[in-house]
Design an enzyme around this catalytic site. Structure first.
Site, PDB file in Angstrom:
ATOM      1  N   CYS A 138       3.298   2.039  10.205  1.00 17.71           N
ATOM      2  CA  CYS A 138       2.089   2.812  10.468  1.00 17.71           C
ATOM      3  C   CYS A 138       1.992   3.277  11.926  1.00 17.71           C
ATOM      4  CB  CYS A 138       0.853   2.008  10.092  1.00 17.71           C
ATOM      5  SG  CYS A 138       0.742   1.704   8.312  1.00 17.71           S
ATOM      6  N   HIS A 164       2.243   9.701  10.143  1.00 20.09           N
ATOM      7  CA  HIS A 164       2.377   9.828   8.696  1.00 20.09           C
ATOM      8  C   HIS A 164       1.064  10.364   8.138  1.00 20.09           C
ATOM      9  CE1 HIS A 164       0.549   5.873   9.358  1.00 20.09           C
ATOM     10  NE2 HIS A 164       0.084   5.932   8.130  1.00 20.09           N
ATOM     11  N   HIS A 188      -1.783  10.848   4.581  1.00 22.12           N
ATOM     12  CA  HIS A 188      -2.333  10.297   3.340  1.00 22.12           C
ATOM     13  C   HIS A 188      -3.167  11.368   2.645  1.00 22.12           C
ATOM     14  CE1 HIS A 188      -1.306   6.161   4.369  1.00 22.12           C
ATOM     15  NE2 HIS A 188      -1.844   6.356   5.560  1.00 22.12           N
ATOM     16  N   HIS A 241      -6.732  18.263   6.587  1.00 20.14           N
ATOM     17  CA  HIS A 241      -5.540  18.833   7.218  1.00 20.14           C
ATOM     18  C   HIS A 241      -5.617  18.803   8.746  1.00 20.14           C
ATOM     19  CE1 HIS A 241      -4.815  20.056   3.094  1.00 20.14           C
ATOM     20  NE2 HIS A 241      -3.533  20.113   3.443  1.00 20.14           N
ATOM     21  N   GLU A 279      -6.487   5.158   1.227  1.00 22.11           N
ATOM     22  CA  GLU A 279      -5.332   5.884   1.735  1.00 22.11           C
ATOM     23  C   GLU A 279      -4.278   6.084   0.653  1.00 22.11           C
ATOM     24  OE1 GLU A 279      -5.262   4.534   6.396  1.00 22.11           O
ATOM     25  OE2 GLU A 279      -4.017   3.435   4.980  1.00 22.11           O
TER      26      GLU A 279
END
Length: 117
Positions: free
Chosen positions: A25, A29, A31, A69, A107
């Site tokens: 993490c 990254h 989700h 986004h 998530e």
């Protein structure tokens, strides 16, 4: 007690930079998040609702404009963990709708964090 929930979705990236570099993490990254707001009341309003679901559109608009986004590290003033996000969304919602009793953030389909005072 009457209880209603409404679910909202958004996609975003984040990076938990306070974790050790070898933690998955700690890398950037993303989700597909799910936010569930819960509202409760001991009595229904004159329309027979805890609150009209349509009124919760403000949360959808807030999520769409500020979180969807986006890179959450640039949006939040705290670590972008699901726990912190549940607390953030709870505070935002509670300031608008006194019936809010909890907010959950997911998530992944198998993980949830909840803030419930």
């Amino acid at each position: 007690m009457f209880r209603i929930t409404k679910e909202f979705h958004f996609s975003a990236s984040h990076q938990l930079i306070h974790l050790p570099a070898d933690h998955q993490c700690a890398r950037m990254h993303g989700h597909n998040y799910v936010v569930v707001v819960e509202l409760s009341a001991s009595e229904l309003n004159a329309d027979g609702f805890v609150r009209d679901y349509h009124e919760l559109k403000d949360l959808k608009d807030y999520i769409d404009t500020r979180f969807d986004h986006r890179h959450l590290n640039d949006v939040l003033d705290c670590p972008s963990t699901a726990e912190h996000m549940a607390h953030h969304f709870y505070q935002w919602c509670k300031a608008r709708w006194p019936e809010v009793t909890a907010v959950k953030v997911s998530e992944t389909p198998k993980t949830w964090a909840e803030f419930r005072p």
